[in-house]
Structures are given as C-alpha cells and as structure tokens.
Scaffold this motif. Sequence first.
Motif, PDB file in Angstrom:
ATOM      1  N   LEU A  59       0.812  -1.213   0.000  1.00  0.00           N
ATOM      2  CA  LEU A  59       0.000   0.000   0.000  1.00  0.00           C
ATOM      3  C   LEU A  59       0.850   1.270   0.000  1.00  0.00           C
ATOM      4  O   LEU A  59       0.334   2.352  -0.243  1.00  0.00           O
ATOM      5  N   GLU A  60       2.132   1.106   0.311  1.00  0.00           N
ATOM      6  CA  GLU A  60       3.054   2.248   0.392  1.00  0.00           C
ATOM      7  C   GLU A  60       2.504   3.328   1.317  1.00  0.00           C
ATOM      8  O   GLU A  60       2.461   4.509   1.003  1.00  0.00           O
ATOM      9  N   ALA A  61       2.077   2.900   2.489  1.00  0.00           N
ATOM     10  CA  ALA A  61       1.525   3.800   3.497  1.00  0.00           C
ATOM     11  C   ALA A  61       1.957   3.308   4.871  1.00  0.00           C
ATOM     12  O   ALA A  61       2.427   2.182   5.022  1.00  0.00           O
ATOM     13  N   THR A  62       1.808   4.163   5.858  1.00  0.00           N
ATOM     14  CA  THR A  62       2.156   3.782   7.227  1.00  0.00           C
ATOM     15  C   THR A  62       0.964   4.021   8.141  1.00  0.00           C
ATOM     16  O   THR A  62       0.219   4.988   7.972  1.00  0.00           O
ATOM     17  N   CYS A  63       0.812   3.123   9.097  1.00  0.00           N
ATOM     18  CA  CYS A  63      -0.255   3.245  10.092  1.00  0.00           C
ATOM     19  C   CYS A  63       0.394   3.153  11.470  1.00  0.00           C
ATOM     20  O   CYS A  63       0.814   2.066  11.882  1.00  0.00           O
ATOM     21  N   PRO A  64       0.515   4.274  12.190  1.00  0.00           N
ATOM     22  CA  PRO A  64       1.184   4.240  13.493  1.00  0.00           C
ATOM     23  C   PRO A  64       0.516   3.303  14.490  1.00  0.00           C
ATOM     24  O   PRO A  64       1.190   2.718  15.338  1.00  0.00           O
ATOM     25  N   TYR A  65      -0.796   3.142  14.389  1.00  0.00           N
ATOM     26  CA  TYR A  65      -1.499   2.239  15.300  1.00  0.00           C
ATOM     27  C   TYR A  65      -1.088   0.792  15.049  1.00  0.00           C
ATOM     28  O   TYR A  65      -0.880   0.021  15.983  1.00  0.00           O
ATOM     29  N   CYS A  66      -0.978   0.417  13.773  1.00  0.00           N
ATOM     30  CA  CYS A  66      -0.579  -0.945  13.429  1.00  0.00           C
ATOM     31  C   CYS A  66       0.868  -1.212  13.845  1.00  0.00           C
ATOM     32  O   CYS A  66       1.192  -2.286  14.368  1.00  0.00           O
ATOM     33  N   LEU A  67       1.732  -0.229  13.621  1.00  0.00           N
ATOM     34  CA  LEU A  67       3.130  -0.382  14.006  1.00  0.00           C
ATOM     35  C   LEU A  67       3.276  -0.474  15.522  1.00  0.00           C
ATOM     36  O   LEU A  67       4.108  -1.228  16.031  1.00  0.00           O
ATOM     37  N   THR A  68       2.461   0.294  16.241  1.00  0.00           N
ATOM     38  CA  THR A  68       2.499   0.248  17.705  1.00  0.00           C
ATOM     39  C   THR A  68       2.114  -1.136  18.219  1.00  0.00           C
ATOM     40  O   THR A  68       2.759  -1.691  19.112  1.00  0.00           O
ATOM     41  N   SER A  69       1.059  -1.706  17.647  1.00  0.00           N
ATOM     42  CA  SER A  69       0.618  -3.037  18.070  1.00  0.00           C
ATOM     43  C   SER A  69       1.672  -4.084  17.743  1.00  0.00           C
ATOM     44  O   SER A  69       1.932  -4.996  18.545  1.00  0.00           O
ATOM     45  N   ALA A  70       2.299  -3.963  16.576  1.00  0.00           N
ATOM     46  CA  ALA A  70       3.352  -4.914  16.198  1.00  0.00           C
ATOM     47  C   ALA A  70       4.526  -4.830  17.170  1.00  0.00           C
ATOM     48  O   ALA A  70       5.070  -5.855  17.609  1.00  0.00           O
ATOM     49  N   GLY A  71       4.924  -3.613  17.526  1.00  0.00           N
ATOM     50  CA  GLY A  71       6.020  -3.442  18.483  1.00  0.00           C
ATOM     51  C   GLY A  71       5.656  -3.960  19.859  1.00  0.00           C
ATOM     52  O   GLY A  71       6.494  -4.556  20.554  1.00  0.00           O
ATOM     53  N   LEU A  72       4.399  -3.748  20.257  1.00  0.00           N
ATOM     54  CA  LEU A  72       3.943  -4.194  21.574  1.00  0.00           C
ATOM     55  C   LEU A  72       3.942  -5.713  21.665  1.00  0.00           C
ATOM     56  O   LEU A  72       4.390  -6.295  22.675  1.00  0.00           O
ATOM     57  N   LEU A  73       3.476  -6.387  20.628  1.00  0.00           N
ATOM     58  CA  LEU A  73       3.477  -7.856  20.626  1.00  0.00           C
ATOM     59  C   LEU A  73       4.903  -8.399  20.669  1.00  0.00           C
ATOM     60  O   LEU A  73       5.182  -9.379  21.379  1.00  0.00           O
ATOM     61  N   SER A  74       5.801  -7.775  19.930  1.00  0.00           N
ATOM     62  CA  SER A  74       7.206  -8.213  19.943  1.00  0.00           C
ATOM     63  C   SER A  74       7.818  -8.026  21.326  1.00  0.00           C
ATOM     64  O   SER A  74       8.557  -8.890  21.822  1.00  0.00           O
ATOM     65  N   PHE A  75       7.494  -6.901  21.976  1.00  0.00           N
ATOM     66  CA  PHE A  75       8.005  -6.638  23.323  1.00  0.00           C
ATOM     67  C   PHE A  75       7.494  -7.675  24.319  1.00  0.00           C
ATOM     68  O   PHE A  75       8.270  -8.217  25.132  1.00  0.00           O
ATOM     69  N   LEU A  76       6.200  -7.990  24.266  1.00  0.00           N
ATOM     70  CA  LEU A  76       5.622  -8.977  25.188  1.00  0.00           C
ATOM     71  C   LEU A  76       6.221 -10.364  24.940  1.00  0.00           C
ATOM     72  O   LEU A  76       6.450 -11.124  25.887  1.00  0.00           O
TER      73      LEU A  76
END
Length: 306
Positions: free
Chosen positions: A125-142
């Motif tokens: 999509l060549e776009a960024t979604c900060p909410y999606c990136l935040t959730s991805a980072g949070l899952l990786s952290f957990l």
Amino acid sequence: MAIRKEAGAGSSAEEGDRGVSILRLLFTGGCFVGMGLTAYLTGLHWWGKLPAGCSADGGCGAVLTSAWSKLFGQPVSLYGFGLYTALAALSSLGWTPFRRGLALSLLLFGVLWSILFVYVSLFVLEATCPYCLTSAGLLSFLFLLLLFWPGAKPDRRFWLGLLPAVLAVGGGSAALFHFSALRGEQAARAALIAKQEGEELRWLEELAKHLDKKGVKFYGATWCNHCRLQRALFGQAASLLPFIDCAPGGRGTPLIAPCREIGVRTFPTWTIGNRRYEGILTPETLAELTGFRPRPGNGGNPAIGP
C-alpha cells in the motif's frame, strides 16, 4: 556467619520478588494497552470513522480501509483485542510451564501476522499506520519479555513440537490471507478502471459537470491510491470532476491553504454544501446527494470507503 548468610538470602529473595513483580506489571500493563488500542480501532471501524492522528496523505486511511483490514467480515483489530485479552487472563493466573508455552504460542502467532501487516502497509500500500506499528512493536516486546522471564520454562515438547506447529500454521495462514486479499484488491481495481461507454459515459460526464456547477469539491492528491480509485469510477469523465490537489508537492508535503482551511485529514474528502464526506463515494451516491437524475438502469449504491 549463619545470621549474615540468612540475611543475604532474604535480601536476594526480596530483590527477586521485586523483579518478578516489575516484570508482571510490565506484561499486564502491555496487555491492557493493547486491549485499549485494538478496542479503539474496532469501535471506530464499526462506526465508519478514522482514528485520531491519521494524516491527510491517506496513510492510515489506505491501510485501515484496504482489503487487508478485515478478516471474515470483521476488522482485524477485533481479533487483536481477543489476543491481548487472552494474554492478560493467562498472566493473571500466574505462569506455569503450560501457560507460559501457550502465551508464547499466541504471541508468536500475533507477531507473524503483525509482520504481514507491516509488510503490506509499507511495500504493497506504500503507506504507514502508526497504530498498526504500535501493536506490532507491543506484541514483539511482550514475546521477548515472556521468553526471558525467570522461572519455570516450557519443556522440550513445546520447543520441538508446538513451536514449529505455530510457526507453520501462523505463517501459512498469514500468507493465505495475504494472497486472498491481494487477489480481491486486484479484482476490485480492475472492475473500477473499466472504461464507461455510450449512455453510461454521457451520464458520468453530465454528473461531473453538475457537481462542479453545484459547488461540490473533491479534495485529494494525484499520488493517492484511493483518489485514483475514486477517479476510476468516472472513467473517461474523471477529468471533469471538481478536483483539488491538496498536496501537489508530493507525499508528506504541507497541504495547500484551501485544504487546510476546511480541515482535510484523509483523501479523498468531498464537500457537498455544508457537509463533508471522507472516503470514496460512488457516482450513484454523489448523484443522490446533489439531486442529479439516477444512473440509467441503476437504482443507486451506498458510499464506499472509510
């Protein structure tokens, strides 16, 4: 000496308990943050709204209204909410080898799907979604937090049996979902770019001129994917639309004054009279909203888009 050893042992135990309490607080807090984030996105999706902070360049809008935003008719964030809730419940029960293995499996499954969504947003999509990136980072952290958590760990059956199965099922299902959504997106785009001819084209041309005469405005950008789909609905009549390019300098550049003045935050945005509509509107919907005659042989369709 014995008294000193006992005191030292007691101090070490207290420090260990304090460390575990901090880890538990971090894990549970992360779960609740994830639950709040996914509940927020799910509620807005059901209400047909975009979340706060989505930039007008269509980054959030492009991701959250794409073919990858739904699974079995429901927003993907709803399944994320269920994942975070399950992790919070397991954490509240205390970690045993079985519960820890189950939580690690759920987290790994979530991380694999998050990798898919990040890949799609950035490279498809060549776009960024900060909410999606935040959730991805949070899952990786957990996942990393629980992986290095002190105490009893899952046995070899988990590492040699369950973990590879999760990798296979999680990765396979994510890949299947991706290619299914990709085919759907390509089919929808092919249908939209079909050229209109004859009476259909004349109706679209007259509608576009009618919109301009009524003072309707179509705010977007030439590089915006959703704007291209909006224009494709009008076929060869697209050049007659009352289009305003809000970001002629390209993606990420400041909006021009007319777009800033009305508060454009996503593309496309339509203004009809005193009302504003965000997202793609079908020609039938535009005709109905502006009092234009119905499309030949068509009773009209609802708006689509965010």
